[in-house]
Design an enzyme around this catalytic site. Structure first.
Site, PDB file in Angstrom:
ATOM      1  N   ASP A 117      -0.269   4.444 -10.264  1.00 54.35           N
ATOM      2  CA  ASP A 117      -1.089   4.043  -8.969  1.00 54.35           C
ATOM      3  C   ASP A 117      -2.187   3.006  -9.216  1.00 54.35           C
ATOM      4  OD1 ASP A 117      -0.437   6.869  -8.216  1.00 54.35           O
ATOM      5  OD2 ASP A 117      -1.687   7.392 -10.032  1.00 54.35           O
TER       6      ASP A 117
ATOM      7  N   PRO B   8      -6.376  14.627  -6.486  1.00 46.76           N
ATOM      8  CA  PRO B   8      -7.363  13.687  -6.737  1.00 46.76           C
ATOM      9  C   PRO B   8      -6.924  13.179  -8.280  1.00 46.76           C
ATOM     10  CG  PRO B   8      -8.277  16.013  -6.959  1.00 46.76           C
ATOM     11  CD  PRO B   8      -6.840  16.029  -6.479  1.00 46.76           C
TER      12      PRO B   8
ATOM     13  N   HIS C 159       4.897   4.694  -3.655  1.00 44.89           N
ATOM     14  CA  HIS C 159       4.345   3.491  -3.466  1.00 44.89           C
ATOM     15  C   HIS C 159       3.678   3.149  -2.023  1.00 44.89           C
ATOM     16  CE1 HIS C 159       6.713   1.249  -6.939  1.00 44.89           C
ATOM     17  NE2 HIS C 159       5.942   2.111  -7.143  1.00 44.89           N
TER      18      HIS C 159
ATOM     19  N   THR D 180       1.472  13.675  -4.400  1.00 49.00           N
ATOM     20  CA  THR D 180       1.002  14.989  -4.626  1.00 49.00           C
ATOM     21  C   THR D 180      -0.052  15.410  -3.698  1.00 49.00           C
ATOM     22  OG1 THR D 180      -0.126  14.310  -6.482  1.00 49.00           O
ATOM     23  CG2 THR D 180       2.011  14.884  -6.795  1.00 49.00           C
TER      24      THR D 180
END
Length: 448
Positions: A23, A322, A51, A319
């Protein structure tokens, strides 16, 4: 006549890898670099990581197809190191074609790519459910079990789809094994043979025009003078060998995997660009020394960490989970730089730090009172790391959209300069926003 016969200078090969837990913003940087490449290559992973690209204000998430597909005329390759879900592939192709992009004539898939089948997904999900509190945070998309079959020499590969009888025989053999595990050990339901066979063979004719010898094609493209960009997924600290094991993904995410996962010689990899977020994030379980915020952990609710999560929009692109947030960890970054042989760094999401009163940089750890300057290898030891910080003055000015080093606030430059010093490699690019134009270029990876 061959390229060598006409004395064509070989193209340049650049590898983009994440230096953290994924990420890091690789998608935007790959898209930016694609202006100077004729081909983009995926060499590991599957559709378990996305991405995110922002082009002209429009958001696009790519999970499997290389980011170069957004540029007309750029060839895209899925190498043998990838595990491929045909269902996910054709869903993504459909979304891109609906957006008006040409895909199938520019997408080339290695015949040696391992297939993800329904029983891989069933095992992945049943196994994670059985772990309970000890889960490792898998996405449940069958990636790990597919790699297990590859290493166990049971895997069905793309090329196997084109021999229906042999495919059926091997599928039945695999299902005998996997259904036993599913029903007798994991307490799940068996996967039906005929339904799986019909589904998978139904993809054969649709896949065949895109299937080729990717290794040979990349060799020929390089020797014809064309630049290639190798696009890594996840990040170094999630690497199956070099990450915080066992809280890792199922593939090698490091630069060396570009050679093995695409079938190119390691000496052909000219430049390694390490993507590094200006702070750290992590999804799922596993140790995180510089952590400030974890939505699921009441003891990790630091307000700065919450700010980083909210301003940085830190939610998984696939997904939706958080992400945990923390300060940039230079000791972990040094580990990644050493493993990958990083040529230069690209610092992303600098703008997320705008407005903070102070910014911290983890430069090492204390373990049982001893100084440690490099991220340890095992998860248990990493969990014992107490971060040692250097503190910098923050900046109130906005860095969003800045495209030159001198235009950055003085404190932002001081922070980046110190990161370079501690990391031991130059920062060659800085991203100051999600759009491709919001980028500072200091050294060009294709021109160094």
């Amino acid at each position: 006549m061959s390229a060598s016969a006409v004395n064509v200078t070989p193209g340049r090969n650049v590898v983009v890898v994440g230096t953290q837990w994924g990420d890091e913003g690789k998608g935007k940087i790959v898209d930016w670099l694609t202006d100077h490449a004729q081909g983009v290559v995926r060499f590991q992973g599957g559709h378990n990581a996305g991405h995110t690209l922002i082009i002209g204000g429009k958001k696009t998430i790519l999970r499997l197809i290389p980011s170069g597909i957004m540029r007309e005329g750029v060839a895209c390759y899925i190498g043998n190191g990838v595990v491929l879900s045909p269902e996910a592939l054709f869903k993504e192709i459909g979304e891109l074609e609906e957006a008006g992009l040409s895909v199938r004539e520019r997408l080339f898939i290695s015949e040696a790519t391992t297939l993800i089948l329904p029983y891989h997904i069933a095992i992945d999900q049943a196994r994670e459910a059985r772990r309970g509190a000890g889960k490792i945070g898998t996405t449940g998309r069958g990636i790990g079990p597919a790699y297990e079959d590859k290493v166990g020499r049971r895997a069905l590969r793309v090329q196997d789809l084109f021999d229906a009888r042999t495919f059926a025989d091997r599928l039945r053999e695999n299902l005998d094994f996997h259904n036993f595990v599913l029903t007798q050990y994991l307490g799940g339901a068996a996967v039906d043979f005929q339904a799986t066979l019909d589904t998978m063979l139904g993809y054969a004719d649709r896949l065949k025009p895109m299937v080729t010898d990717v290794s040979r094609r990349l060799y020929e493209e390089n020797h014809a003078g064309r630049n290639l960009l190798f696009e890594g997924a996840q990040g170094t600290l999630l690497d199956i060998d070099h990450g915080t094991y066992p809280f890792v993904t199922s593939s090698n995410c490091v630069a060396g995997a570009a050679a093995a996962g695409a079938g190119v010689g390691p000496q052909k990899l000219d430049y390694i660009l390490g993507i590094t977020k200006a702070y750290c994030t992590r999804v799922g379980s596993g140790p995180f020394p510089s952590e400030l915020y974890d939505a699921d952990n009441p003891s990790r609710q630091d307000q700065i960490g919450i700010t980083l999560a909210n301003v940085g929009k830190e939610f998984g692109s696939v997904t939706g989970r958080p992400r945990r947030t923390g300060w940039l960890d230079a000791a972990a970054l040094r580990r990644s730089i050493q493993i990958n042989g990083v040529s230069g760094l690209c610092m992303t999401k600098l703008d997320v730090l705008d407005g903070l009163d102070e910014v911290k940089l983890c430069v090492g750890y204390k373990i049982d009172g001893e100084d440690v300057d490099l991220l340890p290898r095992g998860a248990a030891e990493v969990a014992r790391c107490e971060p040692v910080y250097e503190t910098f003055g923050g900046w109130k000015e906005s860095t969003v959209g800045i495209d030159s080093w001198d235009a950055l606030p003085a404190n932002a430059r001081a922070y980046l300069t110190r990161v370079q010093e501690v990391a031991g490699v130059p920062i060659d690019m800085v991203s100051t926003g999600p759009d491709r134009d919001e980028t500072i270029l200091l050294r060009h990876p294709f021109k160094v």
